[in-house]
Motif scaffolding. Structure first.
Motif, PDB file in Angstrom:
ATOM      1  N   GLN A  57       6.706  -7.706  -2.806  1.00 38.83           N
ATOM      2  CA  GLN A  57       6.456  -6.270  -2.699  1.00 38.83           C
ATOM      3  C   GLN A  57       5.372  -5.919  -1.684  1.00 38.83           C
ATOM      4  O   GLN A  57       5.364  -4.829  -1.118  1.00 38.83           O
ATOM      5  N   GLU A  58       4.472  -6.875  -1.407  1.00 36.02           N
ATOM      6  CA  GLU A  58       3.414  -6.609  -0.436  1.00 36.02           C
ATOM      7  C   GLU A  58       3.988  -6.383   0.968  1.00 36.02           C
ATOM      8  O   GLU A  58       3.383  -5.682   1.790  1.00 36.02           O
ATOM      9  N   TYR A  59       5.150  -6.951   1.240  1.00 31.58           N
ATOM     10  CA  TYR A  59       5.791  -6.780   2.546  1.00 31.58           C
ATOM     11  C   TYR A  59       6.156  -5.312   2.764  1.00 31.58           C
ATOM     12  O   TYR A  59       5.948  -4.758   3.849  1.00 31.58           O
ATOM     13  N   ILE A  60       6.695  -4.678   1.720  1.00 30.99           N
ATOM     14  CA  ILE A  60       7.078  -3.264   1.815  1.00 30.99           C
ATOM     15  C   ILE A  60       5.842  -2.389   1.958  1.00 30.99           C
ATOM     16  O   ILE A  60       5.809  -1.452   2.768  1.00 30.99           O
ATOM     17  N   LYS A  61       4.801  -2.695   1.181  1.00 28.76           N
ATOM     18  CA  LYS A  61       3.567  -1.904   1.263  1.00 28.76           C
ATOM     19  C   LYS A  61       2.928  -2.007   2.646  1.00 28.76           C
ATOM     20  O   LYS A  61       2.472  -1.004   3.214  1.00 28.76           O
ATOM     21  N   ASN A  62       2.897  -3.205   3.194  1.00 25.56           N
ATOM     22  CA  ASN A  62       2.308  -3.391   4.521  1.00 25.56           C
ATOM     23  C   ASN A  62       3.104  -2.649   5.595  1.00 25.56           C
ATOM     24  O   ASN A  62       2.525  -2.092   6.533  1.00 25.56           O
TER      25      ASN A  62
END
Length: 261
Positions: A57-62
């Motif tokens: 999910q950090e990929y989407i947030k970044n």
């Protein structure tokens, strides 16, 4: 209406790409398929999104944290004093949308992910789809159809293209061999749903799969309606699907590109 996007699964059937990033972030034409879906909704006037994230999910947030910079021509002047802004924005071409990315858990099922974003939706109807499929359905007409019947859920029903040829048999003799057409298959769930907030009451928790007990119960109660779409629809389950979408985009004739710019 807010748009809820399911984007938290592992994407195991396209592991060649999903081992590095979540499936909805796999790119078509240099943009994540999630971006393509959001552009579809924006074209019809829906600009507020809630993304049910999970796996990586950090990929989407970044991606969204840096989206403004990615969409801008910018100068960085490190000669200025530290307390001054060393950035100068020249031109920007970013979309006017609001994006809320929610970590709905790594192993949470589709129903559970929807249950977790209830505080962000509130007591309002919302739009819902998967973060790995595009189509040219008229979303505005889908909403109008939903409002006209007053039921709990409207689901876009599509007929996928067949992947195998059909043998028309006359006894043991093959009368003809032809490509499988949409007429040879029934309707399936194409996503692009309109949902009343009462659906949260049908979801028990993280282990609930939306497509099983909740939707099956709603259907048994006569509260699940189909908006039939006979145009283009394509999910991105495999590398073959991704390559097909990439070819369509490169041709300049991608059917789901309903926006002008």
């Amino acid at each position: 209406m807010k748009v809820v996007l399911l984007a938290g699964g592992y994407g195991t059937r396209i592991s060649e790409e999903s081992q590095f990033r979540p499936k909805p972030m796999i790119e078509i034409g240099g943009k994540p398929i999630l971006w393509h879906i959001m552009k579809e909704y924006l074209h019809y006037g829906f600009d507020e999104f809630i993304i049910c994230a999970g796996y990586k999910q950090e990929y989407i947030k970044n991606y969204f944290a840096h989206y403004f910079l990615q969409a801008s021509d910018i100068s960085f002047d490190f000669r200025v004093e530290r307390e001054k802004d060393h950035r100068e924005i020249h031109t920007s071409s970013f979309e006017p949308w609001k994006v809320t990315v929610v970590d709905t858990g790594l192993d949470t099922m589709t129903g559970g992910r929807i249950k977790r974003i209830q505080p962000y939706v509130g007591d309002e109807p919302f739009l819902l789809t998967y973060g790995d499929g595009v189509c040219d359905v008229d979303i505005r007409r889908t909403v109008e159809f939903h409002r006209s019947h007053g039921k709990l859920v409207t689901m876009t029903a599509v007929k996928p293209e067949g992947r195998f040829g059909i043998l028309d048999l006359d006894g043991d003799r093959i009368a003809s061999f032809r490509e499988k057409s949409k007429d040879d298959v029934g309707y399936i769930n194409g996503g692009y749903m309109v949902v009343e907030p009462a659906i949260f009451g049908y979801i028990d928790g993280d282990d609930t799969t939306l497509e099983r007990k909740p939707l099956e119960t709603i259907a048994d109660e006569g509260q699940l309606m189909a908006f039939k779409h006979n145009g283009f629809w394509q999910c991105m389950d495999t590398m073959r699907d991704r390559e097909k979408l990439e070819r369509l985009w490169a041709s300049g004739e991608a059917p789901w590109k309903v926006w002008d710019k």
